[in-house]
Each structure stands twice: as C-alpha cells, then as structure tokens.
Scaffold this motif. Structure first.
Motif, PDB file in Angstrom:
ATOM      1  N   LEU A   1     -34.276 -54.528  27.508  1.00 39.04           N
ATOM      2  CA  LEU A   1     -33.619 -55.565  26.714  1.00 39.04           C
ATOM      3  C   LEU A   1     -32.143 -55.665  27.086  1.00 39.04           C
ATOM      4  O   LEU A   1     -31.617 -56.769  27.279  1.00 39.04           O
ATOM      5  CB  LEU A   1     -33.776 -55.275  25.222  1.00 39.04           C
ATOM      6  N   ALA A   2     -31.470 -54.544  27.196  1.00 37.92           N
ATOM      7  CA  ALA A   2     -30.053 -54.561  27.564  1.00 37.92           C
ATOM      8  C   ALA A   2     -29.854 -55.204  28.927  1.00 37.92           C
ATOM      9  O   ALA A   2     -28.925 -56.006  29.128  1.00 37.92           O
ATOM     10  CB  ALA A   2     -29.495 -53.139  27.549  1.00 37.92           C
ATOM     11  N   ASP A   3     -30.731 -54.898  29.871  1.00 36.34           N
ATOM     12  CA  ASP A   3     -30.637 -55.493  31.206  1.00 36.34           C
ATOM     13  C   ASP A   3     -30.834 -57.004  31.139  1.00 36.34           C
ATOM     14  O   ASP A   3     -30.138 -57.763  31.815  1.00 36.34           O
ATOM     15  CB  ASP A   3     -31.675 -54.871  32.140  1.00 36.34           C
ATOM     16  N   ALA A   4     -31.804 -57.440  30.306  1.00 36.98           N
ATOM     17  CA  ALA A   4     -32.094 -58.872  30.193  1.00 36.98           C
ATOM     18  C   ALA A   4     -30.913 -59.628  29.592  1.00 36.98           C
ATOM     19  O   ALA A   4     -30.652 -60.781  29.955  1.00 36.98           O
ATOM     20  CB  ALA A   4     -33.346 -59.090  29.350  1.00 36.98           C
ATOM     21  N   LEU A   5     -30.179 -58.994  28.688  1.00 41.26           N
ATOM     22  CA  LEU A   5     -29.039 -59.650  28.063  1.00 41.26           C
ATOM     23  C   LEU A   5     -27.892 -59.852  29.048  1.00 41.26           C
ATOM     24  O   LEU A   5     -27.089 -60.779  28.903  1.00 41.26           O
ATOM     25  CB  LEU A   5     -28.562 -58.836  26.859  1.00 41.26           C
ATOM     26  N   GLY A   6     -27.803 -58.998  30.043  1.00 42.46           N
ATOM     27  CA  GLY A   6     -26.847 -59.198  31.123  1.00 42.46           C
ATOM     28  C   GLY A   6     -25.389 -59.057  30.730  1.00 42.46           C
ATOM     29  O   GLY A   6     -24.517 -59.651  31.358  1.00 42.46           O
ATOM     30  N   GLU A   7     -25.109 -58.275  29.686  1.00 39.88           N
ATOM     31  CA  GLU A   7     -23.721 -58.043  29.282  1.00 39.88           C
ATOM     32  C   GLU A   7     -23.502 -56.545  29.102  1.00 39.88           C
ATOM     33  O   GLU A   7     -23.368 -56.054  27.978  1.00 39.88           O
ATOM     34  CB  GLU A   7     -23.400 -58.802  27.991  1.00 39.88           C
ATOM     35  N   PRO A   8     -23.441 -55.796  30.200  1.00 38.88           N
ATOM     36  CA  PRO A   8     -23.376 -54.329  30.112  1.00 38.88           C
ATOM     37  C   PRO A   8     -22.174 -53.795  29.357  1.00 38.88           C
ATOM     38  O   PRO A   8     -22.224 -52.706  28.791  1.00 38.88           O
ATOM     39  CB  PRO A   8     -23.354 -53.899  31.585  1.00 38.88           C
TER      40      PRO A   8
END
Length: 282
Positions: free
Chosen positions: A161-168
C-alpha cells in the motif's frame, strides 16, 4: 417504467445498509430504482457480476472482501481507483465495467463537513492495508495530513500500500508489534475487520493518543464496538464510527449513476435515530 437495477456485492452482505440508503435517495429525488444485496465469495464474484450485468444491472457497490477483485475486473478505472488499487463502485458502460472508489471522498466529507475536523497537518495512524484502507489512504493524503504511518498484521500488504501511494516521505510502514514505539497521532483510522472476528481485538497502547486525537473506525455497528470502546477509554477527543462515511460514499456513487447528488443528512439522521445501524463496513 422499469426501474434501473443496482446492487451491492460482498461476503457477507446481508447486514448492508446500502439498499436502504439508495432506496431513500431514490425517493428523495424521484428516481425509480431497484437495489439489492448479492452475497458472493471472491471465487464467485466474477460470475455473479457477469450474471448481474446480463440481467440489466447498471451499477454496483462493492464491499468486503471484494474491493481489490473489483479493481481487477473493471475494464477501465478512475484515477482515484487506480491510486487506491481498490474499487467500491462500478458503472456499466459499453466497454464493460468502469471502476471508481468513493470511500476516501466519503470519509473526508464526513470528517470535515459533518464532524468539523481540520485534517491538515495531522499525523495519521492507519490500521490495516486491505481494500478499505486502500480506498481512504489517497484521499487523506490529498486532504493535507502531514504524514501517514501504515500498520498491518501482514507487513507485506502494508508495504504494498505504501508503495502504491508513491509518497515515501509521507506514507510509510511500521510493524504492528512496534505500535508502542510510534509516538502519538492526531488521527487514528481503523480500517481492519478485527472487530468482526474477536472480542477485545483492540488493546492498543495509550501512548498513541494525545489531546487532539480523533479515532475513526471505518466499520459501524457491532463491528466498531471494540475499537471505539478503546478510543473512549483512551480519552480520544473525537470518537467516530463509519456510518457517516457510508452515507457519504453512497451519495458519491449515486451521483455517478444518476448525475445528481442526494442530500445525505436526512438518511444519516434517520439511521441514527431509529437504531438501524447494524454491523459492517460497506
């Protein structure tokens, strides 16, 4: 005139308030519609959806555990559905089903307009990484939260999910076992289904709470009891269940199907006043 056909798919789905909500919207705006609940396990969903389309189905809502399956089955998707990686609303088009996700918009509208919360600058803890969490995470980021920590019992799903959001720099993951080390949050969102399955599912560290914390469960009714009880015991400033989000996301879907947005406060007040809040997360 033959009413337009709509449905909500889920497993289980008998608890869903969506048929009642959409019937009320239809009466409010003078729109004839038929809206039913269809129980489908993930392995049966594609077939059940195809049968619904063959019978003239024009639109559908999708609830647990089918939101990610609906994303895969959609022939085309909105930008917010692509970002979420989950679909909760389907619209029948010539080339197949168009998938959208109205969960996040519904949550933000409920929190900001009904409950008067300013989400800007808040540190957010998101519990869960399934279809419900995927639906609301992008909208919370767009609403201006400062950062979002995603915690899930399956770390791989949280990472996805974090990767999909693309805002590390703003959305990142931590382990469930490390909750006591994460500090405090101004917004805690429960997007898990744990309350459905076990008594006392939410024994969370009190260190997560500060004087401004709003605790929000995307579930409503019995499924929200465990988390909301913890939130009250922890003296969270605001304790909110998912009924308002349910009504607001339904209004978003209704507008997609019919081109006009219904008033939501009437049905929300009716559900509260008459104790029709049963159990679930739509």
């Amino acid at each position: 005139m033959t009413p337009s056909r709509f449905a909500v798919f889920g497993h289980p789905v008998a608890h869903s308030l969506s048929p009642r909500i959409h019937a009320a919207f239809g009466r409010q705006l003078g729109i004839a519609l038929e809206y039913v609940a269809i129980d489908a396990e993930p392995s049966q969903f594609a077939q059940a959806l195809a049968q619904f389309a063959a019978r003239g189905g024009q639109g559908a809502n999708v609830t647990l555990p089918l939101k990610e399956d609906a994303h895969a089955l959609a022939a085309s998707r909105s930008e917010r559905a692509v970002r979420a990686g989950a679909v909760n609303t389907l619209v029948r088009r010539e080339d197949g089903w168009f998938g959208d996700n109205t969960d996040g918009a519904g949550l933000v509208r409920d929190l900001t307009e009904r409950h008067g919360l300013d989400l800007r600058g808040r540190r957010v803890l998101l519990l869960g990484a399934g279809g419900a969490a995927r639906g609301v995470a992008p909208a919370l980021l767009d609403a201006g939260v400062r950062d979002m920590v995603i915690v899930n019992r399956s770390p791989a799903r949280a990472d996805a999910l974090a990767d999909a959001l693309g805002e590390p720099g703003r959305a990142y993951t931590r382990y469930w076992e490390d909750l006591h080390e994460l500090g405090d949050f101004e917004l805690i969102v429960n997007a898990t289904a744990a309350g459905r399955q076990e008594e006392g599912a939410f024994v969370l560290p009190l260190s997560l709470v500060d004087s401004l914390t709003a605790a929000v469960d995307l579930n409503y009714g019995e499924a929200a009891i465990g988390f909301l009880a913890w939130a009250r015991a922890a003296q969270c400033r605001d304790v909110i269940d998912g009924l308002g989000m349910l009504v607001e996301q339904a209004a978003e879907a209704f507008e997609l199907w019919h081109g006009t947005r219904p008033r939501t406060e009437e049905i929300y007040a009716d559900l509260r006043a008459h104790g029709r809040v049963l159990v679930g997360e739509d």
